[in-house]
Design an enzyme around this catalytic site. Sequence first.
Site, short mmCIF file in Angstrom:
data_model
loop_
_atom_site.label_atom_id
_atom_site.label_comp_id
_atom_site.label_asym_id
_atom_site.label_seq_id
_atom_site.Cartn_x
_atom_site.Cartn_y
_atom_site.Cartn_z
N ASP A 42 2.61 -0.91 -7.80
CA ASP A 42 2.49 -2.02 -8.75
C ASP A 42 1.82 -3.26 -8.14
O ASP A 42 1.72 -4.29 -8.80
CB ASP A 42 3.86 -2.38 -9.34
CG ASP A 42 4.76 -3.14 -8.38
OD1 ASP A 42 4.63 -2.91 -7.16
OD2 ASP A 42 5.59 -3.95 -8.84
N SER A 101 7.44 0.30 -9.15
CA SER A 101 6.93 -0.18 -7.86
C SER A 101 6.46 0.97 -6.96
O SER A 101 5.55 1.70 -7.31
CB SER A 101 8.00 -1.03 -7.18
OG SER A 101 7.49 -1.69 -6.05
N ASP A 157 0.99 -1.06 -2.86
CA ASP A 157 1.90 -0.09 -3.44
C ASP A 157 1.56 0.07 -4.92
O ASP A 157 0.61 -0.53 -5.42
CB ASP A 157 3.36 -0.48 -3.23
CG ASP A 157 3.77 -1.74 -3.99
OD1 ASP A 157 2.87 -2.52 -4.36
OD2 ASP A 157 4.97 -1.94 -4.22
N ASP A 173 2.54 -5.38 -5.62
CA ASP A 173 3.17 -6.59 -5.09
C ASP A 173 3.43 -6.50 -3.58
O ASP A 173 3.85 -7.47 -2.96
CB ASP A 173 4.47 -6.93 -5.83
CG ASP A 173 5.52 -5.84 -5.77
OD1 ASP A 173 5.28 -4.80 -5.11
OD2 ASP A 173 6.58 -6.02 -6.40
#
Length: 451
Positions: free
Chosen positions: A245, A104, A243, A247
């Site tokens: 990843d 993430s 960010d 999400d």
Amino acid sequence: MAESKRKYFGTDGVRGTVGEAPITPEFMLKLAWAAGQVLARHGQRKVVIGKDTRISGYMFESVMEAGLSAAGIDSILLGPMPTPGIAYLTRTLHADAGIVISASHNPYFDNGIKFFSSQGTKLPDDVEMEIEAQLELPMTTVDSARLGRATRMGDAAGRYIEFCKSTIPMGTSLKGMTVVVDCAHGATYHITPSVFRELGAKVITTGAEPNGLNINLECGSTHPEALQALVLEHKADMGVALDGDGDRCIMVDHRGEVVDGDELLYIIAQSRVVQGRLKGGVVGTLMSNFGLEYAIKSLGIDFVRAKVGDRYVLELLHERRWMLGGESSGHLICLDRTSTGDGIVSALQVCEAMVSMEKSLHDLKSGMRKFPQHMINVKISGKIDVVNHPEVLKAVRETEQRLNGKGRVLLRPSGTEPVVRVMVEGEQAEAVSALAHALADVVRQVVGKAA
């Protein structure tokens, strides 16, 4: 099952520093095999695998593919793909599970694994515990004729781009808008710019040149300073920061001011109310600003708080059958659009509000005033339950009375260090600071007496 019984899985999969247990090739190989064994027992044979752009993703993609094959599970390799894109393709490809290789918003030297169910949601606790139990057994390999096969999907990005665009009404155009997008050198680098361009916007891109080591490095939703400067430099209508990843999303208005997750959640809720499309109330977390709660209730909508973490926001949404929730960090969930937090989809819901209500991002956020907040960390020792101590409870009640319904108090033990976080929010910054310090002093006195 209780989180404390988990050996490997946390609230968001398995995560840590690459090369340190459990984030090693050996463990990841066995984790994929164990997951494959569990899936096979349930008659499930197909898994999609996606990753973000950090360099270790290549290594872990290979061993995950091998582990699944050893268990007799076929895999579809998506390549670099946002976490919500993997959730979406898990559903539309009718796969039995999805695997995300990502850490993430963490730096490149971290990585992790999380799983999606066939519905694009996080795996149920009992399935995670079944995988953990399987990890304790010796690794085996199915007969060669039953080994899983791996295929690489070439049009994964294109499919997800079309899905993102479909989450706002057909005909919604961003023509005439200038948008700066910061992809955090992460998994959305080849997707976010295309989404906004295809909707008609003039797009200026930053953070879209991943090299395996620069993911989240002084860019993206956790470092919006460069985006703020670019928005002002190009006189853009707004900026969008994802960010690593994809999400999470935060935005920047035309004045260069950051619009965080609480404000974005308010804007989406307000738009849904105006259009008569909001089902139920809104879920925030214990850390959501009191200004969000105040503004949401002013719209005539219920507002409840979940524990910190998108997992708990999602649980409460399902429990109440509501559609909208999120965190200050920009991890927003629009269940009437998709099954998990999605930064691009969240940004598009805000863009739709701007177009349909004919207002700038700055004007839309003005309906919510963030309340001043003051937080103090108080060190604790031993196992004293200071949060529920009678003297502390009394001090909390007195503080709440002083706030007179226009603020809140939160005492929250840290999950990572021996401190209690004492937080007060209210209308006036000076008063909030004084109340927080007074309450922190009571907590220190109680801790001192127990020492």
